[in-house]
Design a protein around this motif. Structure first.
Motif, PDB file in Angstrom:
ATOM      1  N   ASN A  15       0.842  -1.203   0.000  1.00 33.05           N
ATOM      2  CA  ASN A  15       0.000   0.000   0.000  1.00 33.05           C
ATOM      3  C   ASN A  15       0.874   1.249   0.000  1.00 33.05           C
ATOM      4  O   ASN A  15       1.993   1.252   0.515  1.00 33.05           O
ATOM      5  CB  ASN A  15      -0.912   0.022   1.222  1.00 33.05           C
ATOM      6  N   GLY A  16       0.346   2.312  -0.572  1.00 26.39           N
ATOM      7  CA  GLY A  16       1.061   3.577  -0.538  1.00 26.39           C
ATOM      8  C   GLY A  16       0.991   4.226   0.838  1.00 26.39           C
ATOM      9  O   GLY A  16       0.023   4.044   1.586  1.00 26.39           O
ATOM     10  N   ARG A  41       5.541   5.326  -2.348  1.00 23.00           N
ATOM     11  CA  ARG A  41       4.818   4.348  -3.150  1.00 23.00           C
ATOM     12  C   ARG A  41       5.057   2.937  -2.607  1.00 23.00           C
ATOM     13  O   ARG A  41       6.165   2.600  -2.173  1.00 23.00           O
ATOM     14  CB  ARG A  41       5.282   4.428  -4.605  1.00 23.00           C
ATOM     15  N   GLY A  42       4.021   2.117  -2.645  1.00 24.89           N
ATOM     16  CA  GLY A  42       4.155   0.736  -2.203  1.00 24.89           C
ATOM     17  C   GLY A  42       4.987  -0.087  -3.172  1.00 24.89           C
ATOM     18  O   GLY A  42       5.059   0.211  -4.369  1.00 24.89           O
ATOM     19  N   GLY A  70       4.643   1.550   1.455  1.00 30.37           N
ATOM     20  CA  GLY A  70       5.359   2.816   1.420  1.00 30.37           C
ATOM     21  C   GLY A  70       5.298   3.508   2.770  1.00 30.37           C
ATOM     22  O   GLY A  70       4.303   3.408   3.492  1.00 30.37           O
ATOM     23  N   ASN A  82       9.857   4.835  -0.541  1.00 34.44           N
ATOM     24  CA  ASN A  82       9.105   3.868  -1.337  1.00 34.44           C
ATOM     25  C   ASN A  82       9.336   2.463  -0.811  1.00 34.44           C
ATOM     26  O   ASN A  82      10.443   2.120  -0.368  1.00 34.44           O
ATOM     27  CB  ASN A  82       9.523   3.938  -2.804  1.00 34.44           C
ATOM     28  N   GLY A 121       0.600   0.592  -4.582  1.00 30.65           N
ATOM     29  CA  GLY A 121      -0.265   1.771  -4.535  1.00 30.65           C
ATOM     30  C   GLY A 121       0.539   3.062  -4.451  1.00 30.65           C
ATOM     31  O   GLY A 121       1.627   3.095  -3.857  1.00 30.65           O
ATOM     32  N   ASN A 122       0.009   4.115  -5.049  1.00 32.65           N
ATOM     33  CA  ASN A 122       0.665   5.426  -4.986  1.00 32.65           C
ATOM     34  C   ASN A 122       0.546   6.005  -3.584  1.00 32.65           C
ATOM     35  O   ASN A 122      -0.439   5.771  -2.871  1.00 32.65           O
ATOM     36  CB  ASN A 122       0.049   6.392  -5.982  1.00 32.65           C
ATOM     37  N   GLY A 123       1.539   6.772  -3.211  1.00 24.56           N
ATOM     38  CA  GLY A 123       1.485   7.438  -1.916  1.00 24.56           C
ATOM     39  C   GLY A 123       0.536   8.627  -1.934  1.00 24.56           C
ATOM     40  O   GLY A 123       0.284   9.235  -2.973  1.00 24.56           O
ATOM     41  N   GLY A 144      -2.753   6.860   1.400  1.00 22.49           N
ATOM     42  CA  GLY A 144      -2.146   6.123   0.289  1.00 22.49           C
ATOM     43  C   GLY A 144      -3.137   5.159  -0.348  1.00 22.49           C
ATOM     44  O   GLY A 144      -4.077   4.679   0.298  1.00 22.49           O
ATOM     45  N   GLY A 147      -2.364  -1.364  -2.696  1.00 23.83           N
ATOM     46  CA  GLY A 147      -1.694  -2.097  -3.763  1.00 23.83           C
ATOM     47  C   GLY A 147      -2.582  -3.195  -4.335  1.00 23.83           C
ATOM     48  O   GLY A 147      -3.535  -3.648  -3.688  1.00 23.83           O
TER      49      GLY A 147
END
Length: 348
Positions: A15-16, A41-42, A70, A82, A121-123, A144, A147
């Protein structure tokens, strides 16, 4: 447990990290403004094809794999780290199938190939990202993103130039042990071979990889005997060497039994080039040998190669016949790949 060619695993990307809500606070600075950093970021889940592996046994005792998350953002505009990617190493010839076991996601055949199975996943954005002329002190940040996660099947299909097929006790393992340095189990009872084996054959300064699979019996596609799932290991072969036991009751019927199982399995095995050989001829009388050759010739519609792995009779002829088909297939593949290599700017 020595050989495992199929495994179901669960993979989850990281996960972010969440964004941070923070404000600059220093002496004599009354309005420092927002300085919350973004989350990291994850980590991704990556499948990599590596040399030196020939089984999926690493996935027998662990089925759940999760990448690192992340890190969260922090004050002073500090970005969260990250998450590191999780790399799953698999042997060449591994297919990645969706949870239904049929949808092909990726096919890794060459060492060094990598495939991102799940993306991290994005942060989230920190509150410094949201500052504007009209909103100079935002007090919110983004969490976040999660993922990706999924269940997948890993299925190994060995990469070999030629494959040995036939009924149990047709002499496949003896032939493999004779022409290669492999040490398969050999005994005088059916189903001695319980898992596929590989060996490297060298003839006239040339090399190829030969695969031996467990024997097929009538009804194998319905689960009789050891089933027909092992036929997946000869799907990639360029040619099949079909050994028919000379001491069987009827060589023609034995040949047709295996051919029927190949047709029932599908996947183009019935259309592959085939070299037919009558094995164990050292144990036959001249009259019975002549009769079995005639039976097999009628069933296969071609003259079979007569060989005996124990005495060495006909082994070289069989190998040269297999090599001829393999080298023709290699040349054809080289001609087909040449235009693509030239377009990509590759030069030998």
């Amino acid at each position: 447990m020595k050989f495992l060619d199929q495994a179901k695993i669960y993979v989850k990307a990281g996960n972010g990290g969440a964004g941070c809500v923070s404000f600059r606070r220093e002496k004599f600075i009354e309005f420092g403004g927002p300085n919350g950093g973004d989350g990291g970021r994850g980590g991704d889940v990556v499948v990599e094809c590596v040399q030196g592996l020939n089984t999926l046994i690493d996935f027998r005792f662990q089925q759940h794999f999760k990448a690192r998350i992340g890190e969260h953002g922090m004050g002073k505009d500090r970005h969260g780290a990250n998450g590191s990617a999780l790399v799953l190493k698999v042997p060449p010839g591994t297919q990645i199938l969706d949870e239904d076991g049929e949808t092909l996601i990726a096919d890794l055949t060459l060492p060094g190939q990598r495939f991102v199975l799940c993306k991290g996943g994005n942060g989230g954005f920190g509150n410094a990202y949201f500052k504007t002329a009209t909103n100079q002190a935002p007090r919110h940040a983004n969490p976040g993103l999660e993922g990706e996660e999924r269940w997948v099947w890993l299925r190994l299909k060995l990469i070999a130039d030629a494959g040995l097929i036939g009924l149990p006790n047709a002499g496949k393992s003896t032939f493999l042990a004779t022409v290669t340095a492999a040490k398969p189990k050999i005994a005088d009872y059916p189903f001695t071979t319980l898992h596929p084996g590989l060996g490297v054959v060298r003839v006239d300064g040339r090399e190829m990889v030969l695969a031996d699979i467990p024997g097929l019996i009538e009804g194998a596609h319905e689960g009789h005997g050891l089933g027909d799932r092992f036929l997946g290991h000869v799907e990639r072969c360029r040619v099949l060497l079909h050994l028919v036991e000379g001491t069987s009751e009827h060589a023609g019927k034995a040949y047709k039994t295996v051919r029927n199982e190949l047709s029932a399995y599908g996947e183009g095995l019935a259309e592959k080039p085939e070299i037919v050989a009558l094995s164990k001829v050292d144990a036959l009388s001249p009259e019975l040998l002549k009769e079995q050759i005639a039976r097999l010739k009628r069933a296969a519609k071609r003259t079979p190669i007569v060989l005996s792995a124990a005495s060495g009779e006909g082994v070289e002829a069989a190998l040269r016949a297999v090599f001829a088909v393999v080298e023709a297939a290699r040349a054809e593949e080289a001609r087909e790949s040449a235009p693509a290599q030239e377009e990509a700017g590759w030069r030998p």
